[in-house]
Design an enzyme around this catalytic site. Sequence first.
Site, PDB file in Angstrom:
ATOM      1  N   CYS A 161      48.014  42.427  37.134  1.00  0.00           N
ATOM      2  CA  CYS A 161      48.314  42.213  35.722  1.00  0.00           C
ATOM      3  C   CYS A 161      47.752  43.359  34.889  1.00  0.00           C
ATOM      4  O   CYS A 161      46.702  43.910  35.206  1.00  0.00           O
ATOM      5  CB  CYS A 161      47.663  40.922  35.243  1.00  0.00           C
ATOM      6  SG  CYS A 161      48.469  39.425  35.805  1.00  0.00           S
TER       7      CYS A 161
ATOM      8  N   LYS B 193      44.944  29.174  43.119  1.00  0.00           N
ATOM      9  CA  LYS B 193      45.447  30.485  43.544  1.00  0.00           C
ATOM     10  C   LYS B 193      44.294  31.408  43.934  1.00  0.00           C
ATOM     11  O   LYS B 193      44.337  32.065  44.978  1.00  0.00           O
ATOM     12  CB  LYS B 193      46.254  31.120  42.400  1.00  0.00           C
ATOM     13  CG  LYS B 193      46.523  32.606  42.594  1.00  0.00           C
ATOM     14  CD  LYS B 193      47.327  33.211  41.463  1.00  0.00           C
ATOM     15  CE  LYS B 193      46.535  33.678  40.270  1.00  0.00           C
ATOM     16  NZ  LYS B 193      45.849  34.982  40.418  1.00  0.00           N
ATOM     17  N   ASN B 194      43.269  31.456  43.091  1.00  0.00           N
ATOM     18  CA  ASN B 194      42.220  32.457  43.294  1.00  0.00           C
ATOM     19  C   ASN B 194      41.240  32.097  44.407  1.00  0.00           C
ATOM     20  O   ASN B 194      40.330  32.862  44.708  1.00  0.00           O
ATOM     21  CB  ASN B 194      41.480  32.745  41.983  1.00  0.00           C
ATOM     22  CG  ASN B 194      42.377  33.514  41.023  1.00  0.00           C
ATOM     23  OD1 ASN B 194      43.453  33.979  41.407  1.00  0.00           O
ATOM     24  ND2 ASN B 194      41.948  33.642  39.777  1.00  0.00           N
TER      25      ASN B 194
ATOM     26  N   ARG C 110      53.865  33.543  39.516  1.00  0.00           N
ATOM     27  CA  ARG C 110      52.796  34.067  40.369  1.00  0.00           C
ATOM     28  C   ARG C 110      51.638  33.077  40.453  1.00  0.00           C
ATOM     29  O   ARG C 110      50.940  33.032  41.460  1.00  0.00           O
ATOM     30  CB  ARG C 110      52.262  35.391  39.797  1.00  0.00           C
ATOM     31  CG  ARG C 110      53.251  36.527  39.852  1.00  0.00           C
ATOM     32  CD  ARG C 110      52.603  37.804  39.371  1.00  0.00           C
ATOM     33  NE  ARG C 110      51.284  37.936  39.990  1.00  0.00           N
ATOM     34  CZ  ARG C 110      50.311  38.717  39.541  1.00  0.00           C
ATOM     35  NH1 ARG C 110      50.501  39.443  38.452  1.00  0.00           N
ATOM     36  NH2 ARG C 110      49.162  38.777  40.155  1.00  0.00           N
TER      37      ARG C 110
ATOM     38  N   ARG D 299      40.441  47.867  35.443  1.00  0.00           N
ATOM     39  CA  ARG D 299      40.071  47.209  36.690  1.00  0.00           C
ATOM     40  C   ARG D 299      39.855  48.185  37.851  1.00  0.00           C
ATOM     41  O   ARG D 299      40.610  48.204  38.825  1.00  0.00           O
ATOM     42  CB  ARG D 299      41.110  46.152  37.060  1.00  0.00           C
ATOM     43  CG  ARG D 299      41.246  45.092  35.995  1.00  0.00           C
ATOM     44  CD  ARG D 299      42.372  44.138  36.302  1.00  0.00           C
ATOM     45  NE  ARG D 299      41.941  42.956  37.009  1.00  0.00           N
ATOM     46  CZ  ARG D 299      42.765  42.052  37.506  1.00  0.00           C
ATOM     47  NH1 ARG D 299      44.055  42.203  37.401  1.00  0.00           N
ATOM     48  NH2 ARG D 299      42.315  40.980  38.110  1.00  0.00           N
TER      49      ARG D 299
ATOM     50  N   ASP E 123      40.144  33.659  32.215  1.00  0.00           N
ATOM     51  CA  ASP E 123      41.495  33.206  32.577  1.00  0.00           C
ATOM     52  C   ASP E 123      41.975  32.034  31.712  1.00  0.00           C
ATOM     53  O   ASP E 123      43.107  31.573  31.880  1.00  0.00           O
ATOM     54  CB  ASP E 123      41.550  32.801  34.056  1.00  0.00           C
ATOM     55  CG  ASP E 123      41.472  34.011  34.980  1.00  0.00           C
ATOM     56  OD1 ASP E 123      41.675  35.144  34.497  1.00  0.00           O
ATOM     57  OD2 ASP E 123      41.212  33.821  36.178  1.00  0.00           O
TER      58      ASP E 123
ATOM     59  N   ARG F  53      46.547  42.648  42.668  1.00  0.00           N
ATOM     60  CA  ARG F  53      45.247  43.272  42.866  1.00  0.00           C
ATOM     61  C   ARG F  53      44.484  42.677  44.053  1.00  0.00           C
ATOM     62  O   ARG F  53      43.822  43.387  44.801  1.00  0.00           O
ATOM     63  CB  ARG F  53      44.426  43.134  41.584  1.00  0.00           C
ATOM     64  CG  ARG F  53      43.064  43.761  41.687  1.00  0.00           C
ATOM     65  CD  ARG F  53      42.358  43.787  40.352  1.00  0.00           C
ATOM     66  NE  ARG F  53      40.946  44.063  40.500  1.00  0.00           N
ATOM     67  CZ  ARG F  53      40.399  45.273  40.507  1.00  0.00           C
ATOM     68  NH1 ARG F  53      41.156  46.340  40.371  1.00  0.00           N
ATOM     69  NH2 ARG F  53      39.109  45.428  40.637  1.00  0.00           N
TER      70      ARG F  53
HETATM   71  N1  EPU Z   1      35.120  45.765  37.802  1.00  0.00           N
HETATM   72  C1  EPU Z   1      34.695  47.064  37.875  1.00  0.00           C
HETATM   73  N2  EPU Z   1      34.642  47.673  39.103  1.00  0.00           N
HETATM   74  C2  EPU Z   1      34.993  47.026  40.240  1.00  0.00           C
HETATM   75  C3  EPU Z   1      35.415  45.682  40.171  1.00  0.00           C
HETATM   76  C4  EPU Z   1      35.482  45.074  38.926  1.00  0.00           C
HETATM   77  O1  EPU Z   1      34.377  47.678  36.857  1.00  0.00           O
HETATM   78  O2  EPU Z   1      34.936  47.641  41.313  1.00  0.00           O
HETATM   79  C5  EPU Z   1      35.202  45.123  36.485  1.00  0.00           C
HETATM   80  C6  EPU Z   1      36.617  44.719  36.124  1.00  0.00           C
HETATM   81  O3  EPU Z   1      37.359  45.806  35.611  1.00  0.00           O
HETATM   82  C7  EPU Z   1      36.363  43.647  35.080  1.00  0.00           C
HETATM   83  C8  EPU Z   1      35.088  42.987  35.606  1.00  0.00           C
HETATM   84  O4  EPU Z   1      34.491  43.918  36.513  1.00  0.00           O
HETATM   85  O5  EPU Z   1      36.131  44.229  33.843  1.00  0.00           O
HETATM   86  C9  EPU Z   1      35.283  41.675  36.334  1.00  0.00           C
HETATM   87  O6  EPU Z   1      36.289  41.835  37.306  1.00  0.00           O
HETATM   88  P1  EPU Z   1      36.336  40.975  38.643  1.00  0.00           P
HETATM   89  O7  EPU Z   1      36.143  41.897  39.791  1.00  0.00           O
HETATM   90  O8  EPU Z   1      35.427  39.825  38.508  1.00  0.00           O
HETATM   91  O9  EPU Z   1      37.833  40.462  38.614  1.00  0.00           O
HETATM   92  P2  EPU Z   1      38.862  40.365  39.822  1.00  0.00           P
HETATM   93  O10 EPU Z   1      38.144  40.023  41.066  1.00  0.00           O
HETATM   94  O11 EPU Z   1      39.750  41.540  39.812  1.00  0.00           O
HETATM   95  C10 EPU Z   1      39.279  37.799  39.579  1.00  0.00           C
HETATM   96  C11 EPU Z   1      40.466  36.921  39.362  1.00  0.00           C
HETATM   97  C12 EPU Z   1      41.003  37.153  37.975  1.00  0.00           C
HETATM   98  C13 EPU Z   1      39.902  36.798  36.971  1.00  0.00           C
HETATM   99  C14 EPU Z   1      38.644  37.624  37.261  1.00  0.00           C
HETATM  100  C15 EPU Z   1      37.467  37.252  36.385  1.00  0.00           C
HETATM  101  C16 EPU Z   1      41.462  36.612  41.532  1.00  0.00           C
HETATM  102  C17 EPU Z   1      42.582  36.862  42.461  1.00  0.00           C
HETATM  103  N3  EPU Z   1      41.488  37.224  40.356  1.00  0.00           N
HETATM  104  O12 EPU Z   1      39.726  39.130  39.387  1.00  0.00           O
HETATM  105  O13 EPU Z   1      42.093  36.256  37.803  1.00  0.00           O
HETATM  106  O14 EPU Z   1      40.341  37.064  35.666  1.00  0.00           O
HETATM  107  O15 EPU Z   1      38.255  37.442  38.631  1.00  0.00           O
HETATM  108  O16 EPU Z   1      37.145  35.909  36.546  1.00  0.00           O
HETATM  109  O17 EPU Z   1      40.549  35.859  41.860  1.00  0.00           O
HETATM  110  C18 EPU Z   1      44.227  35.590  37.075  1.00  0.00           C
HETATM  111  O18 EPU Z   1      44.164  34.686  37.942  1.00  0.00           O
HETATM  112  O19 EPU Z   1      45.098  35.608  36.183  1.00  0.00           O
HETATM  113  C19 EPU Z   1      43.229  36.654  37.104  1.00  0.00           C
HETATM  114  C20 EPU Z   1      43.397  37.817  36.473  1.00  0.00           C
END
Ligand code: EPU
Length: 429
Positions: free
Chosen positions: A126, A22-23, A409, A131, A317, A102
């Site tokens: 979620c 998915k990701n 999802r 975030r 995850d 997101r």
């Molecule tokens: N963060 C910030 N500011 C930003 C962006 C991120 O503070 O502008 C923080 C977030 O709040 C978090 C940390 O940085 O505390 C890491 O967040 P990241 O940006 O890496 O997460 P994401 O891109 O929103 C993706 C996956 C998530 C997975 C995370 C961490 C996808 C679509 N989503 O999210 O997957 O948990 O990386 O590996 O790729 C899931 O699939 O269930 C899921 C939540």
Amino acid sequence: MDRIRLIGGNQLRGEIPISGAKNAALPLMIASLLTKEPLILENVPRLADVKQLERILENHGVDIAAHGRRAAPSHIDGQRMTFQAAEIVDTTAPYELVSTMRASFWVIGPLLARAHEARVSLPGGCAIGTRPVDLFLYGLKELGAEIDIDEGYVVARAPKGGLRGARISFPKVTVGATHVIMMAATLARGTTVIENAAMEPEITNVAECLVAMGARIDGIGTRTLTIEGVDELHGATHEVLPDRIETGTYAMAAAMAGGNVLLRNARAEHLQAALDVLGQSGVHVSQEDAGLRIQRNGNGLQAVHIETQPFPGFPTDLQAQFMALMTMSDGVSQIRETIFENRYMHVAELARFGADIKVEGQVATVVGVPELKGAQVMATDLRASVSLVIAGLAARGETMVNRIYHLDRGFERLEDKLSRCGAEIERVV
Ligand code: EPU
């Protein structure tokens, strides 16, 4: 609303095909906005999040086709889909479409790079933490974008002549902002260096697709990505890599229920940290040509401490699923969640099975119990919901997992995959 009913106690035996990730599929679909030519993606999983992103991309003018059945492979193979953004007709990603997922916010990168403007609703997703999007905005501003927040929308404009290369150093590792800046930089003027980039396998999968589309990216798979902007990208054909989180989830399900399962297509190097932990807890893991084999025969589970970390560390995850497994260990396991500040929503639900878990700040202490009892539980986010299924597989009696739309999802045909391996599990509509 659909529910999942399961009766615990059966071992899992057989094969589980692992779907496309998915990701990786989501950002790959978004990458189609970068070119007017068709991007063909293979092994796209059939998921609610994919469907939702299709709606968002169609609104920007992307034509999407899912190819029909093919004679040779079986129905379990992923979809082959074509995405073509011949013309970007709308640079707004509206609240109604973006608020549930997101990753849809990520369209901001390609839209800015190609159409030089974007108006994207602040994201939902979620409920696992605040975030924020500050690191996306920091990176886009460094590329020269002008950014305003207006009525819940991020309004971004590229400078005259388009985005320009820059050095971007993320203060913390972020998967989403790495995807977005990498995609935007492919069409920027000059060189962009991303320091402290995420190096999750999904980032690598997307970077390789961008290269196939004509992008110039060095350092793929490392913490520093160097991107030389080009004038335009072209079409390509690219395969979505197997889902390492789905893999880890079924590995933990097999560990919990006991038995012997082959996770077809899975690749150990994508989740080595989690497999090492499973090994320490007494589960037998081996890589075969066809995939990963997971075995546990009767022996108890050792308690292991973990801490979630960006790749190559233990993935956040898989934290909920591992916690479910540890509820029945022979000891005390400490779990530290360092990525998201509110990712313990499953704790209260696991307690309904009779699990003994205490949370203090970032740390959950799980005291293993000899038995779980089936219960009525409620899914609160994607990975939390599947942790309840894992608990239910080993619990005595009936478990009913309510509100399972989160599961759909991110997990393709979960009840089907598990029941083919002997689990007593069904969807109740
Ligand atoms: N963060 C910030 N500011 C930003 C962006 C991120 O503070 O502008 C923080 C977030 O709040 C978090 C940390 O940085 O505390 C890491 O967040 P990241 O940006 O890496 O997460 P994401 O891109 O929103 C993706 C996956 C998530 C997975 C995370 C961490 C996808 C679509 N989503 O999210 O997957 O948990 O990386 O590996 O790729 C899931 O699939 O269930 C899921 C939540």
